[in-house]
Write an enzyme that holds these catalytic residues in place. Structure first.
Site, PDB file in Angstrom:
ATOM      1  N   ALA A  13       0.819  -1.226   0.000  1.00  0.00           N
ATOM      2  CA  ALA A  13       0.000   0.000   0.000  1.00  0.00           C
ATOM      3  C   ALA A  13       0.845   1.265   0.000  1.00  0.00           C
ATOM      4  O   ALA A  13       0.322   2.363   0.171  1.00  0.00           O
ATOM      5  CB  ALA A  13      -0.946  -0.011   1.195  1.00  0.00           C
ATOM      6  N   SER A  14       2.148   1.138  -0.216  1.00  0.00           N
ATOM      7  CA  SER A  14       3.003   2.334  -0.176  1.00  0.00           C
ATOM      8  C   SER A  14       2.888   3.174  -1.445  1.00  0.00           C
ATOM      9  O   SER A  14       3.252   4.343  -1.450  1.00  0.00           O
ATOM     10  CB  SER A  14       4.458   1.911   0.026  1.00  0.00           C
ATOM     11  OG  SER A  14       4.821   0.941  -0.936  1.00  0.00           O
ATOM     12  N   VAL A  64       5.592 -10.265   1.777  1.00  0.00           N
ATOM     13  CA  VAL A  64       4.473 -11.221   1.840  1.00  0.00           C
ATOM     14  C   VAL A  64       4.912 -12.650   1.513  1.00  0.00           C
ATOM     15  O   VAL A  64       4.194 -13.605   1.807  1.00  0.00           O
ATOM     16  CB  VAL A  64       3.296 -10.799   0.922  1.00  0.00           C
ATOM     17  CG1 VAL A  64       2.621  -9.544   1.446  1.00  0.00           C
ATOM     18  CG2 VAL A  64       3.727 -10.640  -0.533  1.00  0.00           C
ATOM     19  N   ASN A  90      -2.788  -7.052  -2.545  1.00  0.00           N
ATOM     20  CA  ASN A  90      -2.426  -6.206  -3.688  1.00  0.00           C
ATOM     21  C   ASN A  90      -0.944  -6.300  -4.034  1.00  0.00           C
ATOM     22  O   ASN A  90      -0.571  -6.094  -5.190  1.00  0.00           O
ATOM     23  CB  ASN A  90      -2.811  -4.752  -3.358  1.00  0.00           C
ATOM     24  CG  ASN A  90      -2.174  -3.770  -4.303  1.00  0.00           C
ATOM     25  OD1 ASN A  90      -2.615  -3.591  -5.431  1.00  0.00           O
ATOM     26  ND2 ASN A  90      -1.082  -3.133  -3.867  1.00  0.00           N
ATOM     27  N   SER A 143      -4.855  -9.906 -12.520  1.00  0.00           N
ATOM     28  CA  SER A 143      -4.480  -9.081 -13.674  1.00  0.00           C
ATOM     29  C   SER A 143      -5.167  -9.636 -14.911  1.00  0.00           C
ATOM     30  O   SER A 143      -5.491 -10.828 -14.976  1.00  0.00           O
ATOM     31  CB  SER A 143      -2.963  -9.149 -13.882  1.00  0.00           C
ATOM     32  OG  SER A 143      -2.615  -8.615 -15.141  1.00  0.00           O
ATOM     33  N   TYR A 157       4.676 -14.001 -14.804  1.00  0.00           N
ATOM     34  CA  TYR A 157       3.672 -13.085 -14.258  1.00  0.00           C
ATOM     35  C   TYR A 157       2.237 -13.573 -14.508  1.00  0.00           C
ATOM     36  O   TYR A 157       1.435 -13.664 -13.577  1.00  0.00           O
ATOM     37  CB  TYR A 157       3.877 -11.687 -14.853  1.00  0.00           C
ATOM     38  CG  TYR A 157       2.938 -10.642 -14.292  1.00  0.00           C
ATOM     39  CD1 TYR A 157       3.154 -10.088 -13.037  1.00  0.00           C
ATOM     40  CD2 TYR A 157       1.826 -10.217 -15.014  1.00  0.00           C
ATOM     41  CE1 TYR A 157       2.292  -9.133 -12.523  1.00  0.00           C
ATOM     42  CE2 TYR A 157       0.963  -9.262 -14.507  1.00  0.00           C
ATOM     43  CZ  TYR A 157       1.203  -8.718 -13.260  1.00  0.00           C
ATOM     44  OH  TYR A 157       0.341  -7.779 -12.740  1.00  0.00           O
TER      45      TYR A 157
HETATM   46  N1  LIG Z   1      -0.140  -1.419 -12.819  1.00  0.00           N
HETATM   47  C1  LIG Z   1      -0.705  -2.290 -13.628  1.00  0.00           C
HETATM   48  O1  LIG Z   1      -0.776  -2.074 -14.876  1.00  0.00           O
HETATM   49  C2  LIG Z   1      -1.316  -3.550 -13.098  1.00  0.00           C
HETATM   50  C3  LIG Z   1      -2.157  -4.283 -13.938  1.00  0.00           C
HETATM   51  C4  LIG Z   1      -2.729  -5.462 -13.471  1.00  0.00           C
HETATM   52  C5  LIG Z   1      -2.470  -5.883 -12.182  1.00  0.00           C
HETATM   53  N2  LIG Z   1      -1.644  -5.156 -11.386  1.00  0.00           N
HETATM   54  C6  LIG Z   1      -1.399  -5.656 -10.031  1.00  0.00           C
HETATM   55  O2  LIG Z   1      -1.759  -4.667  -9.093  1.00  0.00           O
HETATM   56  C7  LIG Z   1      -0.963  -4.787  -7.915  1.00  0.00           C
HETATM   57  C8  LIG Z   1      -0.335  -3.434  -7.590  1.00  0.00           C
HETATM   58  O3  LIG Z   1       0.459  -3.042  -8.685  1.00  0.00           O
HETATM   59  P1  LIG Z   1       1.010  -1.567  -8.883  1.00  0.00           P
HETATM   60  O4  LIG Z   1       0.982  -1.302 -10.330  1.00  0.00           O
HETATM   61  O5  LIG Z   1       0.370  -0.624  -7.951  1.00  0.00           O
HETATM   62  O6  LIG Z   1       2.547  -1.819  -8.485  1.00  0.00           O
HETATM   63  P2  LIG Z   1       3.684  -0.851  -7.892  1.00  0.00           P
HETATM   64  O7  LIG Z   1       3.373   0.570  -8.157  1.00  0.00           O
HETATM   65  O8  LIG Z   1       4.962  -1.418  -8.388  1.00  0.00           O
HETATM   66  O9  LIG Z   1       3.549  -1.108  -6.322  1.00  0.00           O
HETATM   67  C9  LIG Z   1       3.816  -2.393  -5.816  1.00  0.00           C
HETATM   68  C10 LIG Z   1       3.530  -2.417  -4.331  1.00  0.00           C
HETATM   69  O10 LIG Z   1       3.760  -3.760  -3.861  1.00  0.00           O
HETATM   70  C11 LIG Z   1       4.701  -3.701  -2.797  1.00  0.00           C
HETATM   71  N3  LIG Z   1       5.494  -4.926  -2.780  1.00  0.00           N
HETATM   72  C12 LIG Z   1       6.345  -5.382  -3.747  1.00  0.00           C
HETATM   73  N4  LIG Z   1       6.892  -6.547  -3.346  1.00  0.00           N
HETATM   74  C13 LIG Z   1       6.375  -6.809  -2.131  1.00  0.00           C
HETATM   75  C14 LIG Z   1       6.565  -7.856  -1.196  1.00  0.00           C
HETATM   76  N5  LIG Z   1       7.387  -8.862  -1.443  1.00  0.00           N
HETATM   77  N6  LIG Z   1       5.874  -7.804  -0.014  1.00  0.00           N
HETATM   78  C15 LIG Z   1       5.048  -6.779   0.253  1.00  0.00           C
HETATM   79  N7  LIG Z   1       4.826  -5.756  -0.590  1.00  0.00           N
HETATM   80  C16 LIG Z   1       5.484  -5.787  -1.762  1.00  0.00           C
HETATM   81  C17 LIG Z   1       5.514  -2.463  -3.005  1.00  0.00           C
HETATM   82  O11 LIG Z   1       6.074  -2.057  -1.758  1.00  0.00           O
HETATM   83  P3  LIG Z   1       7.393  -1.100  -1.646  1.00  0.00           P
HETATM   84  O12 LIG Z   1       7.048   0.165  -2.371  1.00  0.00           O
HETATM   85  O13 LIG Z   1       7.552  -0.895  -0.179  1.00  0.00           O
HETATM   86  O14 LIG Z   1       8.517  -1.824  -2.259  1.00  0.00           O
HETATM   87  C18 LIG Z   1       4.444  -1.512  -3.540  1.00  0.00           C
HETATM   88  O15 LIG Z   1       3.703  -0.986  -2.467  1.00  0.00           O
HETATM   89  C19 LIG Z   1       0.058  -5.877  -8.226  1.00  0.00           C
HETATM   90  O16 LIG Z   1      -0.398  -7.109  -7.703  1.00  0.00           O
HETATM   91  C20 LIG Z   1       0.061  -5.936  -9.738  1.00  0.00           C
HETATM   92  O17 LIG Z   1       0.485  -7.179 -10.246  1.00  0.00           O
HETATM   93  C21 LIG Z   1      -1.061  -3.992 -11.821  1.00  0.00           C
END
Ligand SMILES: NC(=O)c1ccc[n+]([C@@H]2O[C@H](COP(=O)([O-])OP(=O)(O)OC[C@H]3O[C@@H](n4cnc5c(N)ncnc54)[C@H](OP(=O)(O)O)[C@@H]3O)[C@@H](O)[C@H]2O)c1
Length: 260
Positions: A13-14, A64, A90, A143, A157
């Site tokens: 959630a950061s 996680v 998430n 996704s 992925y």
């Molecule tokens: N963006 C897209 O186009 C998209 C599309 C489909 C699905 N999704 C899914 O949506 C979710 C969020 O994606 P996002 O785009 O918001 O990604 P993001 O901006 O890269 O943010 C990822 C988040 O996950 C945290 N994280 C990464 N590895 C972790 C771990 N091992 N344990 C706990 N937290 C962890 C990060 O924490 P830190 O910042 O502290 O490292 C950050 O808060 C993901 O599951 C992604 O696969 C995204």
């Protein structure tokens, strides 16, 4: 105030989608545990935003993928807030792009470890508490890549996200009798930092522009688009919906061949 007096745990959630979910839930009345992995300062920013809304918030560092640490995290949330009503799985990663037939063991381990096993760990740690209370909402962020195929140069992925959908359906079946709803959201491309690992800023921007053209609505998603869907699934307005995958993609019709 659709989540008045609720307590939510949002992983990752950061920033990005998780951040939007955490702040949206708080705006609707929920106290929020803000999980993060590496980005303490960003997580604290989110918590401060929530506190400024008059809700309670804590930040909790946990990978996680680390089962023991996830157990401690869930314990910390219950100790701090007394309960968990809503769990949003998430946290998720992509890997730096690699040729499909050259995907390393490290990539498979880490991508499946965070996206799939991490989701499982959080549910495994939280569900007994929800069962005991006879109430719970679990929302897994999958996704579009888990519905169609994985995307360009990301062998692990898509499978990780497809498995999250499968797990969602089975858990919905198993946990329904305890009044626990388990649903997934499958976002299309959303404007966050997730693609930044391994792609230049210009390449990321080009992907956004290409994908926008592939959506009926002519744009990529914003984190708030996904947060709005999560809010619906977290609220009691969706109390008769479980085991479903809500696609939030602006109307994409290229599931099998999509490049991003
Ligand atoms: N963006 C897209 O186009 C998209 C599309 C489909 C699905 N999704 C899914 O949506 C979710 C969020 O994606 P996002 O785009 O918001 O990604 P993001 O901006 O890269 O943010 C990822 C988040 O996950 C945290 N994280 C990464 N590895 C972790 C771990 N091992 N344990 C706990 N937290 C962890 C990060 O924490 P830190 O910042 O502290 O490292 C950050 O808060 C993901 O599951 C992604 O696969 C995204």
């Amino acid at each position: 105030m659709r989540l008045k007096d609720k307590v939510s745990l949002v992983t990752g959630a950061s920033r990005g989608i998780g951040r939007a979910i955490a702040t949206t839930f708080a705006r609707e009345g929920s106290d929020v545990a803000v999980n993060y992995y590496q980005n303490k300062a960003k997580a604290e920013e989110v918590a401060n935003e929530i506190l400024a809304m008059g809700r309670r918030a804590v930040t909790i560092q946990a990978d996680v993928m680390d089962k023991e640490r996830v157990g401690e995290m869930v314990g910390e949330v219950i100790k701090e807030f007394g309960k968990i009503d809503v769990l949003v799985n998430n946290a998720g990663i992509v890997w730096k792009p690699s040729k499909l037939l050259e995907t390393s063991e490290e990539e498979w381990d880490r991508v499946l470890g965070v996206n799939l096993l991490g989701t499982y760990h959080c549910i495994q740690a939280s569900a007994p508490h929800m069962i005991e209370r006879g109430y719970g909402k679990i929302i897994n962020i999958s996704s579009l890549a888990g519905i169609g195929t994985t995307f360009l140069e990301q062998a692990a992925y898509g499978p990780s996200k497809a498995a999250v959908i499968n797990l969602t359906k089975r858990l919905a079946y198993e946990l329904g009798k305890y009044n626990i709803n388990v649903n997934a959201i499958a976002p299309g491309l959303v404007r966050t930092e997730i693609l930044s690992s391994g792609m230049s800023e210009a390449e990321v921007e080009r992907s956004f522009q290409e994908v926008a053209k592939l959506a009926a609505l002519g744009r990529v998603g914003e984190p708030q688009d996904v947060a709005n869907a999560a809010l619906f699934l977290a609220s009691d307005e969706s109390s008769f919906i479980t085991g479903q995958v809500l696609v939030v993609d602006g109307g994409r019709f290229n599931f099998l061949s999509h490049s991003v």
